[in-house]
Design an enzyme around this catalytic site. Structure first.
Site, PDB file in Angstrom:
ATOM      1  N   GLN A  25      71.681 -37.237 -30.238  1.00  0.00           N
ATOM      2  CA  GLN A  25      72.524 -36.156 -29.759  1.00  0.00           C
ATOM      3  C   GLN A  25      72.591 -36.121 -28.234  1.00  0.00           C
ATOM      4  O   GLN A  25      73.343 -35.324 -27.672  1.00  0.00           O
ATOM      5  CB  GLN A  25      71.988 -34.808 -30.275  1.00  0.00           C
ATOM      6  CG  GLN A  25      72.041 -34.668 -31.779  1.00  0.00           C
ATOM      7  CD  GLN A  25      71.390 -33.399 -32.268  1.00  0.00           C
ATOM      8  OE1 GLN A  25      70.627 -33.421 -33.223  1.00  0.00           O
ATOM      9  NE2 GLN A  25      71.663 -32.272 -31.643  1.00  0.00           N
ATOM     10  N   ARG A  47      70.192 -25.368 -35.171  1.00  0.00           N
ATOM     11  CA  ARG A  47      71.380 -24.520 -35.258  1.00  0.00           C
ATOM     12  C   ARG A  47      71.245 -23.257 -34.414  1.00  0.00           C
ATOM     13  O   ARG A  47      71.667 -22.168 -34.830  1.00  0.00           O
ATOM     14  CB  ARG A  47      71.657 -24.134 -36.716  1.00  0.00           C
ATOM     15  CG  ARG A  47      72.386 -25.212 -37.495  1.00  0.00           C
ATOM     16  CD  ARG A  47      73.094 -24.633 -38.698  1.00  0.00           C
ATOM     17  NE  ARG A  47      74.254 -23.882 -38.293  1.00  0.00           N
ATOM     18  CZ  ARG A  47      75.510 -24.301 -38.428  1.00  0.00           C
ATOM     19  NH1 ARG A  47      75.768 -25.469 -38.951  1.00  0.00           N
ATOM     20  NH2 ARG A  47      76.509 -23.550 -38.054  1.00  0.00           N
ATOM     21  N   CYS A  48      70.674 -23.383 -33.245  1.00  0.00           N
ATOM     22  CA  CYS A  48      70.556 -22.230 -32.357  1.00  0.00           C
ATOM     23  C   CYS A  48      70.173 -22.748 -30.991  1.00  0.00           C
ATOM     24  O   CYS A  48      69.967 -23.936 -30.793  1.00  0.00           O
ATOM     25  CB  CYS A  48      69.495 -21.252 -32.855  1.00  0.00           C
ATOM     26  SG  CYS A  48      67.812 -21.884 -32.711  1.00  0.00           S
ATOM     27  N   GLU A 102      78.901 -21.539 -32.419  1.00  0.00           N
ATOM     28  CA  GLU A 102      77.600 -22.117 -32.739  1.00  0.00           C
ATOM     29  C   GLU A 102      76.484 -21.082 -32.720  1.00  0.00           C
ATOM     30  O   GLU A 102      75.355 -21.380 -33.047  1.00  0.00           O
ATOM     31  CB  GLU A 102      77.292 -23.264 -31.790  1.00  0.00           C
ATOM     32  CG  GLU A 102      78.199 -24.459 -32.012  1.00  0.00           C
ATOM     33  CD  GLU A 102      77.916 -25.563 -31.022  1.00  0.00           C
ATOM     34  OE1 GLU A 102      77.426 -26.616 -31.446  1.00  0.00           O
ATOM     35  OE2 GLU A 102      78.186 -25.376 -29.839  1.00  0.00           O
TER      36      GLU A 102
END
Length: 783
Positions: A221, A368-369, A738
């Site tokens: 990523q 996811r944060c 997001e």
């Protein structure tokens, strides 16, 4: 006169994802799709023990197997100074074991073979002499007197403690508690979970022995950051390293760290002169790659008699695993957990945290944060809900009484954040309206009279994303700024190169829409490139909900830079002063004479064919964006559940989620992101957990034990939105949805406990399996 153009469809339009054309046709290009001439295959031998001394390795039988090219051990890696590597948190981590294993699944040896199946078979022929040692599987065990020392190789390390970290004002917080009319407290555990991307981690390392050029195709990523880390680890010149991240089958933070497999494969390619591919299996991914959560938290809230919050005190023990490898800003040892004050007007707060080594896999990631924000949001919302129950105030009314009000922004939180904007009451009001809160409370009361347990749970969250301003945010000293490079061709088509890496969010669509909004070029005429360190600007990558606040902002800024030059070109073409030129939707017009105009395509052609004297040719530029502040998305979730007191089975009746992430670039993609976050929240609350027995064996090493929600279990989600633009954000947007996950686990748990509160159930740790709920009911009945 310039021709009329069709609608541009920039920010605010649900443009169909351009990525999907190749994905739905099976034409995506993932790591395992890459095949190079002469490629070899690598498999990794992993420890069955959580803690054991390594007395020796006999790899002779494996080495003799036909098709095996080499067996790589820690001893061999040590000869090349590659047995250990730095982590993103500034610790060190073993690449291959030389002294002892420190968690089940740790890398012990690797086989390189001509066939992936031969490599796997050869692992079984390696004989390792292990001497089991005492095991530590929790912070409580880690800090106990006489606990086994996990990191005995570190000079000066005499126990399992890693760090102590504080935020806020301890003295004023202690005073607030001393003067409080009431104090409520909560102990809760946010268990270890796993991002579980559909595609596991892997790489193809190709080091050319003639040129020394290393091309590494990797599930990363953050390819630019990883290139720098590889240069530091392997000692290769950075200009000789190229990291390529093709399509990624989900990341969720799991694909940010540098894993030993990447380093071993690269070293093997360098030594053997052949490309080497490594693809981990599902069990390897679950037990050895970056986990999330694993925080043991204690919270206390000081209150006046009327329910006004006067202070917050939170302490936590972080289970960091065998190596401190969190991918987070260097100065924040527990990420941005100090956002734990949430949406509430707290005069004072104090947060303290301690990290401990345990015999588990390392690598707490921003799942996811933003960095550890989910844990913080869970802590405050569980505490707020319990406080409301204990003092006898409706949970919605309690929140209303203590929310930061809209006219208080910008707001300086008790732990040092400057919230840019917000309307917390507005978001909650919409959620309550959509779920029918007042009527639900009446129905709940009637149902309880008949013995039916209905629960209503709320969670109001404030997230902090967009790291970050260079003075405070870096990883290994590298500032967390990001770049965008934009080139408009003579025909008016464009290429945008970004430093973030897409992993399913739709960057190829949404970032083109930003350019479309700023320059008036159709989004279909803009190609978005990412994932190649040789052909994209430098940046810290995609994680922690930071892509749009940083790279999206850089995209807007470079587009505006080009628009300024385009205005000069338009003035030249129109033979007027630049001050007399106006721009809208891809057309430059003369003030007072709108029929006299040129399009962005006309200007682009002129940039290469008809530019004024003294102007540099071309229409291209690059911008690196340093955010002036973080951004603070927020929202409220409401969940309604039914609980069967005889079995502990609970089912979800309603989920209403109201999110405010500012102006939405692509509403369709935002909705998809929110649905994904809500599903993740449900999974964590209901079924997802990786745990360990007393010997450190991982329970949750496959999808039979580690349960993920499917379409069968996942409830229906009802979405709502409010829009509170951030004054700091250069594209008028806080993110692309997001943020949508942080409140959802708390909402589910709050709903179940709301149903069980009259029975005396005060707290249950996730995941709320039916057995755990049933046991809590029986314990409450027993007194």
């Amino acid at each position: 006169m310039a021709a009329e153009t069709e609608e541009i469809r920039g920010i605010g339009h649900s443009v169909r994802r351009v990525e999907d054309d190749r994905f739905i046709r099976g034409a995506g290009n993932y790591i395992d799709d890459i095949h190079l001439p002469g490629m070899l295959y690598m498999a990794i031998l992993r420890s069955p023990y959580a803690h054991a001394k390594l007395n020796g390795i006999d790899a002779s039988a494996a080495q003799a197997l036909e098709g095996v090219i080499a067996v790589v051990t820690g001893e061999l890696m040590a000869q090349h100074n590659l047995a250990w590597m730095p982590t993103l948190s500034g610790d060190t981590e073993a690449v291959l074991v030389t002294d002892k294993v420190r968690f089940q699944g740790q890398e012990v040896a690797a086989v390189i073979a001509t066939d992936p199946y031969i490599a796997k078979d050869a692992l079984e022929l390696i004989d390792v002499d292990y001497e089991p040692l005492g095991v530590v599987v929790s912070p409580d065990q880690a800090k106990a007197a006489g606990a086994p020392l996990i990191r005995d190789e570190k000079e000066g390390q005499t126990d399992n403690h890693i760090y102590h970290w504080e935020s806020g004002d301890k003295e004023s917080t202690d005073t607030a508690f001393a003067q409080a009319d009431r104090v409520v407290s909560l102990d809760t555990f946010y268990p270890r979970s796993h991002p579980s991307p559909l595609e596991t981690c892997g790489c193809v390392a190709d080091v050319n022995p003639a040129t020394g050029q290393a091309t590494i195709y990797m599930t990363s990523q953050a390819p630019q950051l990883i290139r720098t880390v590889f240069a530091l680890v392997a000692g290769l010149p950075e200009e000789k390293i190229r990291i390529v991240s093709p399509d990624i089958g989900g990341g969720f933070g799991n694909k940010v760290p540098v894993y030993p497999g990447y380093v071993i494969a690269t070293a093997a390619s360098l030594l053997l002169g052949h490309p080497v591919k490594w693809i981990e299996d599902r069990t390897e991914n679950l037990i050895s790659t970056g986990f999330a959560r694993d925080y043991h938290m204690h919270g206390e809230m000081a209150l006046k008699a009327d329910g006004t919050m006067t202070g917050l005190r939170v302490s936590l023990d972080a289970d960091e695993g065998a190596f401190f490898a969190d991918a987070q800003p260097s100065k924040f040892k527990v990420g941005l957990f100090h956002i734990v004050s949430g949406s509430y007007d707290l005069p004072t707060a104090h947060v303290s945290a301690d990290g401990y080594y345990t015999n588990k896999a390392p690598g707490g990631v921003a799942y996811r944060c933003s960095f550890r924000v989910t844990e913080a949001s869970y802590m405050i919302e569980r505490l707020v809900q319990n406080a409301a129950y204990e003092i006898g105030i409706d949970p919605a009314e309690f929140r209303t009484k203590n929310f930061i009000e809209r006219d208080q922004f910008p707001y300086k939180s008790a732990t040092g954040f400057e919230y840019d904007s917000g309307d917390y009451q507005g978001a909650m009001d919409l959620a309550l309206e959509k779920v029918g809160y007042d009527q639900l409370r009446k129905e709940q009361a009637e149902a309880r009279k008949e013995g039916h347990l209905i629960g209503i749970g709320l969670a109001s969250f404030t997230e902090v994303v967009g790291a970050g301003p260079h003075k405070d945010y870096d990883i290994l000293g590298i500032k967390m700024n990001d770049g965008a490079e934009l080139r408009v061709h003579p025909t008016g088509k464009a290429i945008l190169k970004i430093s973030s890496q897409t992993q399913g969010q739709g960057h190829e669509t949404t970032f083109a829409q930003i350019v479309a909004e700023e320059l008036g070029i159709q989004p279909e005429d803009i190609k978005v490139m990412h994932g190649d360190s040789d052909d994209t600007p430098y940046g810290l990558g995609t994680y922690a909900s930071r892509s749009t606040p940083t790279v999206g902002a850089a995209t807007a800024m470079v587009s505006r830079k080009l628009r300024d030059k385009a205005r000069k070109l338009a003035a030249h073409l129109l033979e007027v002063s630049e001050d007399d030129v106006e721009f809208e939707a891809g057309r430059f017009t003369v003030k007072g004479a709108p029929d006299k105009a040129v399009t962005i395509q006309d200007v682009a052609f002129a940039a290469y064919t008809n530019f004024p004297d003294g102007m540099e040719a071309g229409l291209e530029g690059v911008t690196y964006y340093d955010p002036p502040n973080l951004t603070f998305p927020f929202g409220t979730y409401a969940v309604v559940v039914e609980v069967d007191a005889d079995t502990g089975v609970w089912k979800v009746d309603r989920v209403v989620a109201v999110d405010d992430c500012g102006v939405r670039i692509n509403p369709m993609i935002v909705a998809g992101q929110i649905h994904g976050g809500l599903c993740e929240g449900f999974g964590i609350a209901a079924m997802e957990q990786i745990t360990f027995d007393e010997e450190g064996n991982c329970i949750g090493a496959n999808f039979l034990d580690y349960l993920l929600p499917t379409a069968w279990e996942t409830p229906r989600f009802e979405l709502g939105e409010t829009v509170t633009p951030s004054p700091h954000h250069p594209i008028g947007a806080k993110g692309v949805g997001e943020s949508a996950t942080v409140g959802s686990p708390a909402a589910y748990v709050n709903a179940v406990i709301d149903a069980l509160w009259p029975l005396g159930v005060r707290n249950i740790d996730m995941p709320l399996t039916s057995g755990k709920v049933w046991e809590a009911i029986q314990a409450a009945k027993a007194g």
